[in-house]
Every structure is written in structure tokens, then in C-alpha cells.
Scaffold this motif. Sequence first.
Motif, PDB file in Angstrom:
ATOM      1  N   GLY A 146       0.813  -1.212   0.000  1.00 51.45           N
ATOM      2  CA  GLY A 146       0.000   0.000   0.000  1.00 51.45           C
ATOM      3  C   GLY A 146       0.845   1.259   0.000  1.00 51.45           C
ATOM      4  N   VAL A 147       1.935   1.263   0.764  1.00 51.61           N
ATOM      5  CA  VAL A 147       2.833   2.428   0.796  1.00 51.61           C
ATOM      6  C   VAL A 147       3.477   2.633  -0.568  1.00 51.61           C
ATOM      7  CG1 VAL A 147       4.963   3.350   1.792  1.00 51.61           C
ATOM      8  CG2 VAL A 147       3.271   2.257   3.272  1.00 51.61           C
ATOM      9  N   VAL A 148       3.917   1.533  -1.196  1.00 51.74           N
ATOM     10  CA  VAL A 148       4.494   1.628  -2.544  1.00 51.74           C
ATOM     11  C   VAL A 148       3.469   2.196  -3.519  1.00 51.74           C
ATOM     12  CG1 VAL A 148       5.416   0.299  -4.482  1.00 51.74           C
ATOM     13  CG2 VAL A 148       6.154  -0.232  -2.164  1.00 51.74           C
ATOM     14  N   THR A 149       2.234   1.738  -3.402  1.00 47.11           N
ATOM     15  CA  THR A 149       1.158   2.237  -4.270  1.00 47.11           C
ATOM     16  C   THR A 149       0.964   3.738  -4.086  1.00 47.11           C
ATOM     17  OG1 THR A 149       0.018   0.101  -4.176  1.00 47.11           O
ATOM     18  CG2 THR A 149      -1.281   2.001  -4.862  1.00 47.11           C
ATOM     19  N   ILE A 150       0.966   4.189  -2.832  1.00 50.66           N
ATOM     20  CA  ILE A 150       0.786   5.621  -2.553  1.00 50.66           C
ATOM     21  C   ILE A 150       1.932   6.438  -3.149  1.00 50.66           C
ATOM     22  CG2 ILE A 150       0.740   7.337  -0.703  1.00 50.66           C
ATOM     23  CD1 ILE A 150      -0.737   5.221   0.998  1.00 50.66           C
ATOM     24  N   ILE A 151       3.162   5.941  -2.994  1.00 52.57           N
ATOM     25  CA  ILE A 151       4.318   6.644  -3.569  1.00 52.57           C
ATOM     26  C   ILE A 151       4.187   6.733  -5.085  1.00 52.57           C
ATOM     27  CG2 ILE A 151       6.817   6.518  -3.948  1.00 52.57           C
ATOM     28  CD1 ILE A 151       7.089   5.295  -1.175  1.00 52.57           C
TER      29      ILE A 151
END
Length: 429
Positions: free
Chosen positions: A80-85
Motif C-alpha cells: 500500500g505504501v508503494v502504491t501511494i508513492i
Amino acid sequence: MNREKRSMLLSCLFMGLGQLYNKYFLKGIVLFIIELLYLIKIPRIIKGIWGVVTLGETTQKMNGFQIIQGDHSVFLLIEGVVTIIMLFILLGLYIWNIKDAKRIGHEMDNCKSYMSTKQYLIKVYDRSFVSIMLTPATLGVLFFILLPIMVTVLVAFTNYSAPDHIPPRNLVDWVGFKNFIDIFKLKIWSKTFIKIGSWTVIWAALSTLLNYSCGLIMALMMNRKNIKFKGFWRTIFILPYAVPAFISLLVFRLLFSGIGPINNLIVSFGFDKIPFFTDPLLAKVSLILINTWLGAPYFMVLLSGSLTNISSSIYEAAEIDGASKWVQFRKITLPLLLFQTAPVLILTFAYNFNNFGAIYLLTNGSPTNSALRYAGETDILITWIFKLTNDQSQFYMAAVISIILFIFIASFSTYQFMKSKSFTEEDMM
């Protein structure tokens, strides 16, 4: 509608259309493909957002001897963090794409000559060479530094810990600011945090002060004109720093242990053993002195170079005015040295604040104290964090302490750098 507005509108509808409309084909195709790839990955993007919001819904189960895998909360969080970035990168590109289309349309409206692909590439190379070279490093920082920081911050707002919230057998849940409240409200956590935090500040301050002071004394002695064999003395004093600290620390641990050579020698003279690493106060004193022995040579070399940069005419003028050696040191030497080395001093304090190796290799936080939660008397915050994660799987509280530690170090360093004359004055000599 002029070309500028049409270009903006097309680029708003789909990235790259405004560039293609103005015949900047290479740029337009690249932007078009980037958005197309994002659209293809929409199911993955939705899953990433779902994962970081819910942290999973299905736990791992057993069906007889068969394991039915469930959601892994930590993997979902990272994804999810990678997606947000990646979405923020897309947003940045989208905004740039619109601005670029507007600029190109404006140039075309004002009858500026069309730039071929070759001419455009040459222009980009000439004007943006530095940015192009820095982009890979920036992406590396983004994913290998920013990503772990973001994940750590988010973990601090969960209950990720043993034994009940370790995936994939169990799910991790969001708990808000509960962990930050607990570390100050719950006595078992607050008492440990205050004691370990206080010792960490004392350790970092005394280690930095003694390293600098001892290094300065050695540098002043080496700088005297009447000293003989300067090269020999410098070589001897630099040896502690030249030898890998890992080896030196392990040797000191062996020498000062209860069954080590030093205590055996003391016993042979009829005295009791000295508890170098088992008595709380003595263990802390031993740690600071050993760390000084390791770090002082670095400052000796650094300050020796700084001393040679101080003009002798300043001292000659001071002698004419009747200033004693002590006054010269206090009014001339020390202020000028601090002016030159203040940034290094600040960075050394920050380094000692997180000096994991010295504590871990010498005492591993010992002696133990049952009143402290998962920590020993000589643990500093960074070694306590290591024990919380590596030994106890208390990841949520380790993340909370890491955030507090980062805020303190960042605030202190920034304040000191701004206050330092090295940054507010260009020249002092």
C-alpha cells in the motif's frame, strides 16, 4: 480556442495528448505509455489502497493438515505504501504534463519554431544533464530510505507485536495514537523510556565532549614546535582509530570481563575483582572511557589540520598585547576551532546517540534490571529498539520509539546547525 488552451485540455484528458497535438512525439508517447501502464495496473492499485486501509480481512487457517493462506498485514501495508508513492509520482507527472503542454502551446501560438526530436533531446541534455544524472539516486532514496521510514511511521499506529498480532497467523489492526499514549502513560513503558532516554543523552553528550576534548589535547601537544618525533607520536595515537572498532570493542570486552586478563591480574595481587561490566555505574563509566579511546584519535587528526589553518600573526598580536597562553587558547584557539568543527561536533553527537556497536559489542545492555521492560542498565534507545524488534517482536513500540528518536535528533541537529556560526558567518579568520 487557441493552441495553448487546446493543448492543456488534451493533456488534462490524457497524459501526452497535448504534446502529441503539438508534434512533440517522443515526449507525448512516453507520457501516454506511462499513464496507460498505470491504467492497466488499476486492479493492483485498488488492492494496494485496500490493503493499507484494512490491513487484511482473512486470517491464516488450517483445514486438516492443509494450510489455507490468509492476508499478510505487513505485506499489504508495504504494498500500500508503494502504491501511494507511485500515485504521488503519477500526480507529479500529470501536473508537469499539463504545464508542459501549456508552455508548448504558448510557444506555438507565438510562432516560435517547432523543435525536432533531435533538437529537443540536445536541449534536454544541455539544460537538464545534472537532473538526469541525479534522478537514479533520487529514486533510490525514495524507495530505500523514504519507503522504510513511511512503513515505520505507519507501524507505530498499529498493534503489530507478538504473540497475538504477528501475520500471517494473525492480522494487524490500526490503533491510532494509543501506542504514543501508552509509552508515556503506562508505567512499565514510561519508566523504561525515561531511564533509557536519559542515559542515552548522557552517553551521547559525554562521549562527544570527551572525544573532542581528548582529541584537542593531543592535537595541541602534536602542534607544539619543540616536540620531537611528531610522526611517531601521531602514528601511535591514530592506531586506535585505524584498527576496526569491531575488533577493538571485542578485545576490550574480553579484557575487562569477570574472567578476563585484567581481573585475573587484580586477583593475583590479592584484590577483589572489579565489576567493570556488571556494576551499573561502573559499566557506564567503562563504556564512555572506551568510546573516548576509540574516538579521540579522529578528533586529534581533524583538529590538527584546523590548528594549522589559524594564522600565527593572530597569536603574535595577542602576545604583544600581553595575553597569556591560557587567554590565547580561550579567546583565539578554541573559538576558531569550534567555528571550523561545529558541524562535525553536531554530527558526532547524533552518531553517538545512535552508537549501536559500542553498546551492543561491549555490554549488550547489561547488567540486567527487572524494573526495565526488555532493556538493561546500559542500553541506549537504539539498542532497546533492536531488542524490541529482534528479541521480543514488539514492532509497534519499537516504531514509536524510533519516531521519537528521529524527531529529537532531527530537531536538535537542525537547531544547532542553524545556531552554529559556521552556517551564519562566511568567514571568521
